[in-house]
Design an enzyme around this catalytic site. Structure first.
Site, short mmCIF file in Angstrom:
data_model
loop_
_atom_site.label_atom_id
_atom_site.label_comp_id
_atom_site.label_asym_id
_atom_site.label_seq_id
_atom_site.Cartn_x
_atom_site.Cartn_y
_atom_site.Cartn_z
N HIS A 87 0.81 -1.21 0.00
CA HIS A 87 0.00 0.00 0.00
C HIS A 87 0.85 1.27 0.00
CE1 HIS A 87 -3.45 -2.58 0.99
NE2 HIS A 87 -4.20 -1.57 0.60
N GLY A 88 2.04 1.20 0.51
CA GLY A 88 2.85 2.41 0.51
C GLY A 88 4.21 2.20 1.14
#
Length: 482
Positions: A321-322
């Site tokens: 996700h990041g």
């Protein structure tokens, strides 16, 4: 380009659909590919070259994997193909993170190390890299034949409804649809209804409750009321933003005759974290299961390995996700709870709804605070506020910046979450009645005669949403950053 923008709604989409339906059937993949490339290049034309390169890489690897089937070099080519995709993801998404983390570890900064540049994150790179990896692996597993039609494959990779923020699709699910799919006015109308619902979720709900979350997560010392309101607001914002995007993607695809699988199924009504991940971002959950969890051993190597696999998959899912420690911790949080539920059997046995529902929502809410925070320190600040370390009552600054409209739509969002099963059943019934979307005849005709109430309601909803959209600046979808 953002779906919830006037440029998309009144320029790109009408022109694209006109071109699409004026194009002969055999050339429609060309229209999809070119139109989607224009859609992507609207952001930055130079990164379109990277996107095309990943597409060509996956296509070529698929052909070689298939050609050398049964030979060691087939497996080696699959591995090389996956590594090539991961290198793209690693450079553009994680290089900044690794440099920053290394500098922090040795007590310095990237500038002092002589690193004066920052990599720009290409929009949608996480999604199209996963599409490419999934295709290469599926060809190796013989779950889908390697396609020799580059235009169809490029159209699949670039299909603009899903190319930026999902759902995470698999070529094997759309192969037959590229060969043949039904087009009709009732089907397009059904796609329009689904798109309208998604647009309303984004513009009317997600964007309206967002200021509450933004205000709280930017505060130095939020009080208990402020922190809880901010956390709940973000919980609602994220759901209606991303489920709204997914609805819009499904609706847009249906306008072109493509059937995408649902990506959300009332996740905030789950009675366990296990059930939550069966209902939230379903396309990503199943991708992680099929391409990470099962290859790691899945359930086949004993209970201890199952717990480790669950934790590792969620940890990697969080990192996907990041490039931030907040996402790693968020993944670890969910991985831990999945392992606990698997050990205790909570995820499999019947739950008392009055206890299980709020308990599950609390676990999810605590995780979303870390997910939303820009860094771990910010998350700790909000957690501190939630337990009352900074007082209880909201401050004057908070009350001055949060409007009654924000609070009203937050209450509406909570109501919508719990009423969603009813609305979903009503919507599905109306769409099926209008288009026979589950049983369409070979010539694309539909015999049912739906009432006028639903089309009128959808038209009014679209009018209100567009009016609202014209009053505010364009707000990108939250999952664009991933």
């Amino acid at each position: 380009m953002v779906f919830s923008s006037e440029t998309f709604l009144f320029l790109f989409l009408p022109l694209f659909l006109a071109a699409y339906y004026l194009t002969p059937d055999r050339l429609r993949s060309w229209t999809i590919m070119i139109g989607s490339y224009i859609f992507y290049a609207w952001w930055r034309a130079d990164f379109l070259l990277l996107f095309i390169a990943v597409t060509a890489w996956a296509y070529g690897c698929g052909l070689l994997v298939s050609r050398w089937d049964g030979q060691p070099r087939s497996r080696n080519t699959m591995i090389i193909g996956i590594i090539g995709c991961l290198i793209v993801l690693g450079i553009f998404k994680y290089l900044n993170f690794f440099v920053d983390s290394f500098a922090a570890l040795i007590g310095t900064t990237p500038d002092e190390l002589g690193v004066h540049w920052r990599m720009i994150l290409p929009i949608g790179v996480s999604f199209y890299v996963f599409h490419a990896i999934g295709y290469i692996v599926d060809v190796y597993r013989k779950d889908t034949p390697a396609t020799r039609n580059f235009i169809d494959f490029a159209a699949f990779m670039a299909l603009f409804p899903h190319m930026i923020a999902g759902p995470v699709l698999r070529f094997r699910d759309l192969t037959d649809q590229f060969i043949s799919r039904v087009h009709s006015l009732p089907i397009v109308t059904s796609g329009f209804y689904i798109f309208t619902i998604g647009l309303a979720k984004k513009v009317l709900i997600a964007d309206t409750v967002a200021p509450i979350a933004d205000q709280v997560f930017s505060m130095a010392n939020p009080t208990m009321v402020e922190a809880w309101l901010g956390a709940i607001a973000y919980m609602l914002q994220l759901y209606f933003d991303f489920s709204g995007y997914s609805d819009m993607a499904i609706g847009l695809a249906l306008m072109m005759g493509f059937r995408f699988k649902p990506n959300f199924n009332t996740p905030y009504l789950s009675l366990s974290i296990t059930e939550f991940w069966q209902r939230w971002h379903i396309s990503l959950s199943t991708w992680l299961r099929d391409y990470l969890y099962i290859p790691l051993g899945g359930n086949r190597k004993g209970p201890a390995r199952v717990y480790v696999n669950l934790f590792l998959v969620m940890l990697l899912g969080g990192l996907w996700h990041g490039a931030n420690w907040t996402y790693v911790l968020w993944g670890a949080w969910h991985g831990t709870w999945l392992a606990i539920e698997r050990y205790s059997g909570v995820g499999k046995r019947a739950q008392t709804r009055a206890l299980a529902l709020p308990a599950t929502l609390l676990v999810v809410l605590i995780g979303w605070v870390m997910f939303r925070a820009t860094n771990v320190s910010e998350a700790i600040t909000v957690y501190g506020g939630m337990v009352g370390l900074n007082g209880v009552a909201p401050g004057i600054e908070f009350l001055a910046n949060v409007t009654r409209e924000n609070l009203l739509f937050m209450a509406l969002a909570i109501f919508a979450v719990f009423a969603e099963p009813y609305f979903k059943k009503l919507t599905d019934a109306e769409i099926v009645a209008g288009s026979h979307s589950l049983s369409i005849s070979s010539d694309g005709t539909a015999t049912a005669s739906p009432s006028l109430a639903y089309p009128i309601a959808m038209s009014l909803l679209l009018a209100v949403t567009v009016a609202r959209l014209s009053e505010q600046s364009v707000s990108p979808f939250l999952y664009f950053q991933f």
